[in-house]
Design a protein around this motif. Structure first.
Motif, PDB file in Angstrom:
ATOM      1  N   MET A   1       0.895  -1.484   0.423  1.00  0.00           N
ATOM      2  CA  MET A   1      -0.323  -0.024  -0.250  1.00  0.00           C
ATOM      3  C   MET A   1       0.575   1.578   0.045  1.00  0.00           C
ATOM      4  O   MET A   1       0.670   2.750  -0.566  1.00  0.00           O
ATOM      5  N   GLY A   2       1.856   0.996   0.360  1.00  0.00           N
ATOM      6  CA  GLY A   2       2.929   2.003   0.585  1.00  0.00           C
ATOM      7  C   GLY A   2       3.351   2.814  -0.334  1.00  0.00           C
ATOM      8  O   GLY A   2       2.808   4.450  -1.015  1.00  0.00           O
ATOM      9  N   GLU A   3       3.471   2.362  -2.082  1.00  0.00           N
ATOM     10  CA  GLU A   3       3.411   3.275  -2.962  1.00  0.00           C
ATOM     11  C   GLU A   3       2.188   3.923  -3.572  1.00  0.00           C
ATOM     12  O   GLU A   3       2.071   5.263  -4.022  1.00  0.00           O
ATOM     13  N   PHE A   4       1.454   3.069  -3.058  1.00  0.00           N
ATOM     14  CA  PHE A   4      -0.714   3.525  -3.722  1.00  0.00           C
ATOM     15  C   PHE A   4      -0.718   4.946  -2.441  1.00  0.00           C
ATOM     16  O   PHE A   4      -0.645   5.855  -3.223  1.00  0.00           O
ATOM     17  N   LEU A   5      -0.490   5.052  -1.988  1.00  0.00           N
ATOM     18  CA  LEU A   5      -0.694   5.765  -1.051  1.00  0.00           C
ATOM     19  C   LEU A   5       0.563   7.363  -1.271  1.00  0.00           C
ATOM     20  O   LEU A   5       0.097   7.962  -0.876  1.00  0.00           O
ATOM     21  N   THR A   6       1.833   7.004  -1.774  1.00  0.00           N
ATOM     22  CA  THR A   6       2.022   8.209  -1.923  1.00  0.00           C
ATOM     23  C   THR A   6       2.209   8.551  -3.150  1.00  0.00           C
ATOM     24  O   THR A   6       1.662   9.654  -3.130  1.00  0.00           O
ATOM     25  N   GLU A   7       1.100   7.195  -4.354  1.00  0.00           N
ATOM     26  CA  GLU A   7       1.153   8.479  -6.017  1.00  0.00           C
ATOM     27  C   GLU A   7      -0.476   8.677  -5.332  1.00  0.00           C
ATOM     28  O   GLU A   7      -0.435   9.922  -5.589  1.00  0.00           O
ATOM     29  N   ILE A   8      -1.480   8.727  -4.375  1.00  0.00           N
ATOM     30  CA  ILE A   8      -2.865   8.984  -4.381  1.00  0.00           C
ATOM     31  C   ILE A   8      -2.652  10.508  -3.662  1.00  0.00           C
ATOM     32  O   ILE A   8      -2.916  11.208  -4.044  1.00  0.00           O
ATOM     33  N   LYS A   9      -1.768  10.051  -2.669  1.00  0.00           N
ATOM     34  CA  LYS A   9      -1.355  11.495  -1.765  1.00  0.00           C
ATOM     35  C   LYS A   9      -0.511  12.602  -2.505  1.00  0.00           C
ATOM     36  O   LYS A   9      -1.386  14.074  -2.609  1.00  0.00           O
ATOM     37  N   GLY A  10       0.051  12.375  -4.081  1.00  0.00           N
ATOM     38  CA  GLY A  10       1.137  13.133  -4.657  1.00  0.00           C
ATOM     39  C   GLY A  10       0.205  13.966  -5.219  1.00  0.00           C
ATOM     40  O   GLY A  10      -0.687  14.809  -6.162  1.00  0.00           O
ATOM     41  N   ARG A  11      -0.880  12.797  -6.127  1.00  0.00           N
ATOM     42  CA  ARG A  11      -2.166  13.227  -6.866  1.00  0.00           C
ATOM     43  C   ARG A  11      -3.077  14.122  -6.561  1.00  0.00           C
ATOM     44  O   ARG A  11      -3.735  15.068  -7.268  1.00  0.00           O
ATOM     45  N   ILE A  12      -2.816  13.995  -5.089  1.00  0.00           N
ATOM     46  CA  ILE A  12      -4.114  14.601  -4.519  1.00  0.00           C
ATOM     47  C   ILE A  12      -3.631  16.450  -4.511  1.00  0.00           C
ATOM     48  O   ILE A  12      -4.610  17.653  -4.739  1.00  0.00           O
ATOM     49  N   ASN A  13      -2.613  16.452  -4.144  1.00  0.00           N
ATOM     50  CA  ASN A  13      -1.931  17.650  -3.936  1.00  0.00           C
ATOM     51  C   ASN A  13      -2.059  18.250  -5.162  1.00  0.00           C
ATOM     52  O   ASN A  13      -1.590  19.414  -4.852  1.00  0.00           O
ATOM     53  N   GLU A  14      -1.053  17.739  -6.525  1.00  0.00           N
ATOM     54  CA  GLU A  14      -1.012  18.124  -7.461  1.00  0.00           C
ATOM     55  C   GLU A  14      -1.898  18.513  -8.202  1.00  0.00           C
ATOM     56  O   GLU A  14      -2.617  20.232  -8.494  1.00  0.00           O
ATOM     57  N   THR A  15      -3.224  18.427  -7.667  1.00  0.00           N
ATOM     58  CA  THR A  15      -4.632  18.327  -8.063  1.00  0.00           C
ATOM     59  C   THR A  15      -5.100  19.413  -7.496  1.00  0.00           C
ATOM     60  O   THR A  15      -5.689  20.812  -8.215  1.00  0.00           O
ATOM     61  N   HIS A  16      -5.010  19.571  -6.176  1.00  0.00           N
ATOM     62  CA  HIS A  16      -5.191  20.365  -5.605  1.00  0.00           C
ATOM     63  C   HIS A  16      -4.819  22.398  -5.535  1.00  0.00           C
ATOM     64  O   HIS A  16      -5.372  23.192  -5.720  1.00  0.00           O
ATOM     65  N   ARG A  17      -3.206  21.734  -6.064  1.00  0.00           N
ATOM     66  CA  ARG A  17      -2.459  23.158  -6.825  1.00  0.00           C
ATOM     67  C   ARG A  17      -3.412  23.983  -8.055  1.00  0.00           C
ATOM     68  O   ARG A  17      -3.288  25.051  -8.428  1.00  0.00           O
ATOM     69  N   SER A  18      -3.621  22.782  -8.810  1.00  0.00           N
ATOM     70  CA  SER A  18      -3.905  22.500 -10.286  1.00  0.00           C
ATOM     71  C   SER A  18      -5.127  24.222  -9.813  1.00  0.00           C
ATOM     72  O   SER A  18      -5.476  24.300 -10.876  1.00  0.00           O
ATOM     73  N   LEU A  19      -5.854  23.537  -8.666  1.00  0.00           N
ATOM     74  CA  LEU A  19      -7.842  23.850  -8.666  1.00  0.00           C
ATOM     75  C   LEU A  19      -7.058  25.775  -8.703  1.00  0.00           C
ATOM     76  O   LEU A  19      -7.972  26.352  -9.195  1.00  0.00           O
ATOM     77  N   ARG A  20      -5.661  25.324  -7.693  1.00  0.00           N
ATOM     78  CA  ARG A  20      -6.379  26.758  -6.566  1.00  0.00           C
ATOM     79  C   ARG A  20      -5.965  27.635  -8.011  1.00  0.00           C
ATOM     80  O   ARG A  20      -5.708  29.498  -8.252  1.00  0.00           O
ATOM     81  N   SER A  21      -4.423  27.611  -8.960  1.00  0.00           N
ATOM     82  CA  SER A  21      -3.787  27.822  -9.875  1.00  0.00           C
ATOM     83  C   SER A  21      -5.719  28.244 -10.822  1.00  0.00           C
ATOM     84  O   SER A  21      -5.622  29.649 -11.671  1.00  0.00           O
TER      85      SER A  21
END
Length: 54
Positions: free
Chosen positions: A1-21
């Motif tokens: 689950m470690g890689e999945f956890l890292t990937e999903i949290k990274g995508r959430i953070n990236e998408t959140h930044r894109s949303l704010r932009s």
């Protein structure tokens, strides 16, 4: 689950930044698209038992 956890949290953070932009640029369509993607990512995380609250 470690890689999945890292990937999903990274995508959430990236998408959140894109949303704010998109919001800052006044692009309502793009902001809505990112908001929808963010909801989907949170749903996927919850379905897999991952807490994404900050």
């Amino acid at each position: 689950m470690g890689e999945f956890l890292t990937e999903i949290k990274g995508r959430i953070n990236e998408t959140h930044r894109s949303l704010r932009s998109a919001q800052a640029a006044g692009d309502e369509f793009l902001a809505e698209t990112h908001a929808s993607e963010l909801e989907d990512l949170h749903r996927i995380a919850a379905r897999n038992g991952i807490d994404t609250r900050c």
